[in-house]
Design a protein around this motif. Structure first.
Motif, PDB file in Angstrom:
ATOM      1  N   MET A   1      43.740  32.348   3.982  1.00 30.92           N
ATOM      2  CA  MET A   1      44.785  32.112   4.973  1.00 30.92           C
ATOM      3  C   MET A   1      44.204  31.481   6.233  1.00 30.92           C
ATOM      4  SD  MET A   1      46.791  35.691   4.402  1.00 30.92           S
ATOM      5  CE  MET A   1      45.365  36.653   4.929  1.00 30.92           C
ATOM      6  N   ASN A   2      42.942  31.769   6.483  1.00 29.80           N
ATOM      7  CA  ASN A   2      42.263  31.167   7.619  1.00 29.80           C
ATOM      8  C   ASN A   2      41.257  30.121   7.174  1.00 29.80           C
ATOM      9  OD1 ASN A   2      43.158  32.625  10.247  1.00 29.80           O
ATOM     10  ND2 ASN A   2      43.055  34.204   8.679  1.00 29.80           N
ATOM     11  N   SER A   3      41.471  29.633   5.950  1.00 29.53           N
ATOM     12  CA  SER A   3      40.594  28.600   5.397  1.00 29.53           C
ATOM     13  C   SER A   3      41.413  27.365   5.071  1.00 29.53           C
ATOM     14  CB  SER A   3      39.942  29.101   4.105  1.00 29.53           C
ATOM     15  OG  SER A   3      39.116  30.207   4.354  1.00 29.53           O
ATOM     16  N   PHE A   4      40.725  26.223   5.098  1.00 28.74           N
ATOM     17  CA  PHE A   4      41.406  24.978   4.752  1.00 28.74           C
ATOM     18  C   PHE A   4      40.395  24.011   4.167  1.00 28.74           C
ATOM     19  CE2 PHE A   4      43.815  21.025   5.528  1.00 28.74           C
ATOM     20  CZ  PHE A   4      45.002  21.425   4.935  1.00 28.74           C
ATOM     21  N   GLY A   5      40.842  23.276   3.152  1.00 28.53           N
ATOM     22  CA  GLY A   5      39.990  22.274   2.517  1.00 28.53           C
ATOM     23  C   GLY A   5      39.680  22.645   1.092  1.00 28.53           C
ATOM     24  N   ARG A   6      39.417  21.631   0.294  1.00 27.61           N
ATOM     25  CA  ARG A   6      39.162  21.870  -1.120  1.00 27.61           C
ATOM     26  C   ARG A   6      37.688  21.754  -1.438  1.00 27.61           C
ATOM     27  NH1 ARG A   6      43.705  17.611  -1.695  1.00 27.61           N
ATOM     28  NH2 ARG A   6      42.566  17.107   0.210  1.00 27.61           N
ATOM     29  N   ILE A   7      37.014  20.738  -0.925  1.00 28.53           N
ATOM     30  CA  ILE A   7      35.560  20.630  -1.111  1.00 28.53           C
ATOM     31  C   ILE A   7      34.884  20.977   0.215  1.00 28.53           C
ATOM     32  CG2 ILE A   7      33.642  19.101  -1.661  1.00 28.53           C
ATOM     33  CD1 ILE A   7      35.398  19.498  -4.069  1.00 28.53           C
ATOM     34  N   PHE A   8      35.319  20.330   1.279  1.00 30.74           N
ATOM     35  CA  PHE A   8      34.811  20.616   2.627  1.00 30.74           C
ATOM     36  C   PHE A   8      35.735  21.694   3.197  1.00 30.74           C
ATOM     37  CE2 PHE A   8      34.684  19.629   7.253  1.00 30.74           C
ATOM     38  CZ  PHE A   8      33.314  19.594   7.460  1.00 30.74           C
ATOM     39  N   LYS A   9      35.342  22.948   3.028  1.00 32.88           N
ATOM     40  CA  LYS A   9      36.238  24.076   3.290  1.00 32.88           C
ATOM     41  C   LYS A   9      35.880  24.785   4.594  1.00 32.88           C
ATOM     42  CE  LYS A   9      36.396  27.425   0.199  1.00 32.88           C
ATOM     43  NZ  LYS A   9      36.780  28.129  -1.034  1.00 32.88           N
ATOM     44  N   VAL A  10      36.811  24.804   5.515  1.00 33.79           N
ATOM     45  CA  VAL A  10      36.584  25.364   6.845  1.00 33.79           C
ATOM     46  C   VAL A  10      37.326  26.697   6.981  1.00 33.79           C
ATOM     47  CG1 VAL A  10      36.973  24.998   9.309  1.00 33.79           C
ATOM     48  CG2 VAL A  10      36.389  23.053   7.823  1.00 33.79           C
ATOM     49  N   THR A  11      36.626  27.721   7.435  1.00 34.38           N
ATOM     50  CA  THR A  11      37.237  29.012   7.745  1.00 34.38           C
ATOM     51  C   THR A  11      37.050  29.272   9.231  1.00 34.38           C
ATOM     52  OG1 THR A  11      36.664  29.829   5.548  1.00 34.38           O
ATOM     53  CG2 THR A  11      37.188  31.487   7.216  1.00 34.38           C
ATOM     54  N   ILE A  12      38.110  29.698   9.917  1.00 37.55           N
ATOM     55  CA  ILE A  12      37.980  30.024  11.336  1.00 37.55           C
ATOM     56  C   ILE A  12      38.218  31.516  11.549  1.00 37.55           C
ATOM     57  CG2 ILE A  12      38.663  27.716  12.093  1.00 37.55           C
ATOM     58  CD1 ILE A  12      41.386  28.835  12.835  1.00 37.55           C
ATOM     59  N   PHE A  13      37.612  32.053  12.558  1.00 34.38           N
ATOM     60  CA  PHE A  13      37.762  33.481  12.835  1.00 34.38           C
ATOM     61  C   PHE A  13      37.537  33.764  14.313  1.00 34.38           C
ATOM     62  CE2 PHE A  13      33.407  32.666  11.353  1.00 34.38           C
ATOM     63  CZ  PHE A  13      32.650  33.182  12.383  1.00 34.38           C
ATOM     64  N   GLY A  14      37.912  34.966  14.709  1.00 31.79           N
ATOM     65  CA  GLY A  14      37.655  35.378  16.077  1.00 31.79           C
ATOM     66  C   GLY A  14      38.927  35.614  16.879  1.00 31.79           C
ATOM     67  N   GLU A  15      38.753  36.203  18.052  1.00 32.42           N
ATOM     68  CA  GLU A  15      39.874  36.521  18.924  1.00 32.42           C
ATOM     69  C   GLU A  15      39.536  36.092  20.356  1.00 32.42           C
ATOM     70  OE1 GLU A  15      38.400  39.130  17.088  1.00 32.42           O
ATOM     71  OE2 GLU A  15      39.797  38.883  15.409  1.00 32.42           O
ATOM     72  N   SER A  16      40.570  35.878  21.117  1.00 32.14           N
ATOM     73  CA  SER A  16      40.416  35.380  22.480  1.00 32.14           C
ATOM     74  C   SER A  16      39.476  36.246  23.317  1.00 32.14           C
ATOM     75  CB  SER A  16      41.786  35.327  23.148  1.00 32.14           C
ATOM     76  OG  SER A  16      41.683  34.833  24.453  1.00 32.14           O
ATOM     77  N   HIS A  17      39.623  37.563  23.210  1.00 34.82           N
ATOM     78  CA  HIS A  17      38.829  38.462  24.041  1.00 34.82           C
ATOM     79  C   HIS A  17      37.883  39.325  23.226  1.00 34.82           C
ATOM     80  CE1 HIS A  17      41.703  37.045  26.901  1.00 34.82           C
ATOM     81  NE2 HIS A  17      41.200  37.758  27.875  1.00 34.82           N
ATOM     82  N   GLY A  18      37.672  38.952  21.941  1.00 34.22           N
ATOM     83  CA  GLY A  18      36.668  39.639  21.142  1.00 34.22           C
ATOM     84  C   GLY A  18      35.292  39.141  21.524  1.00 34.22           C
ATOM     85  N   GLU A  19      34.299  39.465  20.724  1.00 32.73           N
ATOM     86  CA  GLU A  19      32.942  39.091  21.083  1.00 32.73           C
ATOM     87  C   GLU A  19      32.705  37.596  20.945  1.00 32.73           C
ATOM     88  OE1 GLU A  19      28.504  40.227  19.667  1.00 32.73           O
ATOM     89  OE2 GLU A  19      30.070  41.756  19.353  1.00 32.73           O
ATOM     90  N   SER A  20      33.375  36.991  19.946  1.00 31.21           N
ATOM     91  CA  SER A  20      33.133  35.578  19.699  1.00 31.21           C
ATOM     92  C   SER A  20      34.242  35.008  18.842  1.00 31.21           C
ATOM     93  CB  SER A  20      31.800  35.397  18.967  1.00 31.21           C
ATOM     94  OG  SER A  20      31.788  36.188  17.797  1.00 31.21           O
ATOM     95  N   VAL A  21      34.272  33.693  18.794  1.00 31.16           N
ATOM     96  CA  VAL A  21      35.061  32.986  17.795  1.00 31.16           C
ATOM     97  C   VAL A  21      34.080  32.125  17.014  1.00 31.16           C
ATOM     98  CG1 VAL A  21      37.169  32.966  19.198  1.00 31.16           C
ATOM     99  CG2 VAL A  21      35.569  31.027  19.322  1.00 31.16           C
ATOM    100  N   GLY A  22      34.488  31.641  15.849  1.00 30.53           N
ATOM    101  CA  GLY A  22      33.534  30.857  15.079  1.00 30.53           C
ATOM    102  C   GLY A  22      34.116  30.232  13.841  1.00 30.53           C
ATOM    103  N   ILE A  23      33.254  29.499  13.148  1.00 36.07           N
ATOM    104  CA  ILE A  23      33.651  28.859  11.888  1.00 36.07           C
ATOM    105  C   ILE A  23      32.606  29.082  10.818  1.00 36.07           C
ATOM    106  CG2 ILE A  23      35.057  26.979  12.796  1.00 36.07           C
ATOM    107  CD1 ILE A  23      32.569  25.152  12.440  1.00 36.07           C
ATOM    108  N   ASN A  24      33.096  29.028   9.591  1.00 33.44           N
ATOM    109  CA  ASN A  24      32.238  28.933   8.429  1.00 33.44           C
ATOM    110  C   ASN A  24      32.674  27.672   7.688  1.00 33.44           C
ATOM    111  OD1 ASN A  24      31.959  29.549   5.289  1.00 33.44           O
ATOM    112  ND2 ASN A  24      30.372  30.657   6.393  1.00 33.44           N
ATOM    113  N   ILE A  25      31.711  26.845   7.312  1.00 39.64           N
ATOM    114  CA  ILE A  25      32.036  25.642   6.533  1.00 39.64           C
ATOM    115  C   ILE A  25      31.261  25.685   5.229  1.00 39.64           C
ATOM    116  CG2 ILE A  25      31.970  23.127   6.426  1.00 39.64           C
ATOM    117  CD1 ILE A  25      32.284  23.004   9.382  1.00 39.64           C
ATOM    118  N   ASP A  26      31.995  25.651   4.141  1.00 42.64           N
ATOM    119  CA  ASP A  26      31.357  25.608   2.828  1.00 42.64           C
ATOM    120  C   ASP A  26      31.625  24.231   2.226  1.00 42.64           C
ATOM    121  OD1 ASP A  26      29.879  26.593   0.761  1.00 42.64           O
ATOM    122  OD2 ASP A  26      31.380  28.006   0.047  1.00 42.64           O
ATOM    123  N   GLY A  27      30.658  23.698   1.545  1.00 41.03           N
ATOM    124  CA  GLY A  27      30.858  22.413   0.876  1.00 41.03           C
ATOM    125  C   GLY A  27      30.366  21.217   1.672  1.00 41.03           C
ATOM    126  N   CYS A  28      29.708  21.464   2.788  1.00 36.71           N
ATOM    127  CA  CYS A  28      29.125  20.352   3.539  1.00 36.71           C
ATOM    128  C   CYS A  28      27.875  19.867   2.800  1.00 36.71           C
ATOM    129  CB  CYS A  28      28.766  20.801   4.957  1.00 36.71           C
ATOM    130  SG  CYS A  28      28.173  19.444   5.984  1.00 36.71           S
TER     131      CYS A  28
END
Lengths: 332, 332, 332, 332
Positions: free
Chosen positions: A1-28
């Motif tokens: 649900m927080n991922s997008f892409g079929r080969i170059f697949k991006v996942t986003i996570f995090g909250e505005s006031h949490g410790e961090s926000v970030g991404i995971n990219i699979d398929g690069c």
């Protein structure tokens, strides 16, 4: 649900006031040079900052590489990049807990997640997460650049004015916020990306584009104006065997597939929800209406910060199409 | 690439002049009553037929159930439904092979599939496949109806005229084709469908909507007009604990998530590409420009046939969201 | 749920006594020559027929192409192939409705699908659907053949006997059914297919292999015997820069990835559940135990018919890996 | 490629000697209590540590929550958890660069990723990443526990000996490493999880199980022994309307679907590749064979550390099946 892409697949996570926000990219793919410096120009563009009409949160937004990079190059293993949240003041949120901000997701988030959502500053729904999209876009743009393809977005109008200063001034005068229109163009795409029907370029691009907060519409080529045109005027005549057309009403896509002309589309951005004007909203504990007013400064016009985010999701999508395309002719 | 949906997964297949077109649906719950008669009203709506401005191919379009139905109910196993192509005349296509029709996918299909594509009548790119979407929509609507949710689309304007007859007459007078705008509304959706960012309701809906041939734009709620509004005017004030709002500029979606107001969006449809007017196009064998003119009768305005297709893809998407939603709160 | 594959995506559908069973394949490259004759050798192998120990249902199993083929070649659009069910006699099933066959899915299907399942002959759970797998395998094998890669499966033992006649005779003497072990080998695979962890070649292959009814175990290379070996004996020494190893205990896969040695694995097949022996089972309406005996003739040993099905799913998986692999190095 | 699961979706990332390893989990329901303390028992079990035959790397492995947790509960937004790599000494790897360790992925990784892979300590291929699987398992187990379902794995044999001490002593005496067999059981699963064919419980479980490094085989219920049984002996007679059977040769799965009996399966673990024995391997720069010997201490028997990892992937899979199941009956 927080991922997008079929080969170059991006996942986003995090909250505005949490410790961090970030991404995971699979398929690069492995071997792409990548350093912190590559990210900074687009991250600076997103901040707005010096720009009139934007009031950035003061985050330095240095990307912190956690995996997938070795000797300043991608390794082919999944990339993880964090952005720390430093400049957060969450103290006030608890007492405003039951008063959803008009135009924001506070109420629906509360309903959907049963009250367990991190509500501080919008939590996971925050525009803060667009820094993740921008980071993914930096990598996608580098991949597209290896194919001589380039993405560029510009603001077309603010508050209906192509003179942008004038549009902003309207909002300043009204002590309110205002919307805008942003256009994106992609050059250098090969012919044949995309599929008919469900995986048309328009389908996948619009899917990604509506992931950007505040987008209310998207149109390709002549877009809504096409609904008022005659067929003979709208059709683009093919000029030669490269597929180049005399006009580009189609915006570079026919039958869902790139046709070797410039990809062109526009998006509508609603006015910033957090307006200086007083508004009424529900207090869900008391069930009564309350006067709501935004504390502190906010963006006059969120559209001003959208172009770099729009470029980012566009680059993600087109890099993914490009990588998917590779498989088609090789096996035979 | 020809599939869509996460739980309620629809696959479409077939070509305009092949033996048949059809759908496979996986993930449809068991026990839904389903007969041929359920399909016919929407299939008739798609045909147009009696309607001025449409010239349907004469196909009876009786759905042929091949799997997944037993004793007039779904079984929980994948459904396969075929529609035979009977009314095809492919004789002329071979000699027009190297002359791509303006506004159609002939040229890009040839490039993408290396000349192996079935080019007769547009092959797999044909509007003929929208009968598959309509069939999937019939099933999705029946699922939504079990939840008291209903989808309805209407034509808002033809050629810029809300008096539709007047819009069509413009095209008739010009001996040309013309575009239009279609609006879709969904009632009865629960609060909380959709996700922030990539799986927002707008993202997934627009993805599906651009699978309909000839769509050039989509806008939710006030859409592009929001780009010219002030924030205080655009925000919808929540009235009570059900989430109902005084206005509905958001079109029923906030933060990507349904908010218990009517879902409202509009799409722009380009003018039919096959216009009676003479046009020039490339002959890719000779590399020369040729005069191209459409033989036989075609739709004056393809927008006239779009509403039932738009309802179908909307129902597919919302049924899928509904089914996905089920998992969220149950486990705890 | 009835689909498998990431680029070369196979969907199966149909029921044992419905009108037909079939497949849809999306992602097959354009231009692959494909005729009915290509399917018949493997379809005949699956039937068993003349083979001692098998009693095929008499279906001619001629593939009927419904989409995706034009001029005897694939078009790049989704392929649909049907196999008609002609030789069905469903009359008896209704009265046996509440008496689940031992070892079959009748009881769980009834629970899972709430009684709406097509129960005739096992419905969608039937071994009849393996003809779909075989058909997908024919296409996948042709794709692999373009890369000089070949799949071959053989029966290693029946009832614990490598002399297969002897194993079958055991079952005949006991008036019972019996299990077996089948081995599969793939030659000509390039180095580098597969991924560490979740998409290891073993992961994806075993996923597909357990889609074959009656499979109870799978082992790669030395498999379960490796659990009793010393490390120095199990490690395969690399001989040269091609990656060839002196021994092949790993079965051609290291770290989830093909290593340019022969891919080797084995599967265990349970004895045919429909045994001539009388058995007890539950009558779910009365709640009582009943004597159950199989009417008519059944396979003595289902393992005899497994090799061609095992080759098929293996070819599907490896063709898909091959097509996925293409994207990796091209973009840079 | 580094993600698994359909609703409860786990992504793993990181390298053995990079800054950290970690997981992202999308689709975890909101409101699940979760603290660092929840993770420590399983993380300690994975370390081995005091256990004879294991030599853990000295990492404290405290999970660091980066997103998705608020007030010690899950929020419904994606969870990110990091484990820092502190105890790494990478200095020696560079000079061993061209000498692939026998039984490891060094050679194939180099081929697949073109030399850009992080080769230190196996990089992304390292068993270090099993701490990520264990962490995902902790969360999945908590979800299953809300449904009264529990997973437990035990070592059945080491080096062919059910007396495990004796098995280890074999390896110690031989100055070598040794393999083993591990069994996993799951209680409390509802009837009806899983699908026929591609998404059978065996298919999805085996897919996940082969993501664990060193697994060479998997068998369900009687497994490979079933290949030697008669049908009348193998069939499990259903005793009552709950689906309970007199025997459990099927291991709790019929037709790919849970049948309300204990889920039982076993896996084969190869001997640790890093054996104290001297071995030959290729030097890919010189093209010559070299004597290779492992520096430092390594696990005698990796199987000793597998049970907690096997429980983890099993819990991930079954929690995902459970969440998928929710959608099925609700809509009608």
């Amino acid at each position: 649900m927080n991922s997008f892409g079929r080969i170059f697949k991006v996942t986003i996570f995090g909250e505005s006031h949490g410790e961090s926000v970030g991404i995971n990219i699979d398929g690069c793919p492995a071997g792409l040079p990548l350093t912190v410096a590559d990210f900074m120009p687009d991250i600076e563009r997103r901040k707005g900052g010096q720009q009139k009409g934007t009031t950035p949160r003061k985050e330095d937004d240095i990307p912190i590489f956690k995996s997938g990079i070795f000797n300043d190059k991608t390794t082919g293993a999944p990339l993880t990049i964090l952005f720390e949240n430093k400049n957060t003041r969450s103290g006030d949120y608890e007492k405003q807990r039951s008063v959803p901000r008009p135009g924001h997701a506070d109420f629906v988030a509360h309903q959907k997640f049963g009250g367990f959502e991190d509500f501080r500053g919008g939590g996971h729904f925050s525009g803060r997460l667009t820094v993740c999209l921008v980071a993914a876009g930096v990598i996608a743009k580098k991949l597209l650049a290896t194919q001589q393809s380039e993405v560029a977005a510009t603001i077309l109008e603010i508050g209906g004015e192509s003179d942008l200063e004038k549009g902003l001034q309207k909002a300043i005068d009204a002590k309110d916020t205002i919307g805008g229109v942003v256009e994106c163009r992609v050059n250098g795409l090969p012919i044949g990306l995309g599929e008919p029907f469900f995986d048309s370029v328009e389908s996948v691009l619009s899917h990604a584009v509506f992931a950007i907060p505040a987008v209310r519409g998207v149109e390709f080529g002549t877009g809504f104006a096409a609904a008022r045109m005659f067929g003979s005027a709208h059709n683009d005549a093919i000029e030669d065997n490269t597929g180049k057309t005399r006009t580009n009403h189609a915006g570079g896509i026919v039958g869902g597939i790139t046709n070797n002309n410039e990809l062109v589309f526009r998006i509508a951005i609603k006015p910033t929800s957090s307006t200086p004007k007083e508004q009424t909203t529900l207090n869900w504990e008391t069930g009564e209406q309350e006067i709501f007013s935004v504390k502190g400064r906010h963006d006059l016009c969120i559209a001003l910060r959208v172009p770099v985010v729009l470029e980012a999701v566009t680059a993600m999508v087109m890099a993914d199409f490009y990588m998917l395309q590779q498989h088609i002719k090789r096996i035979i």
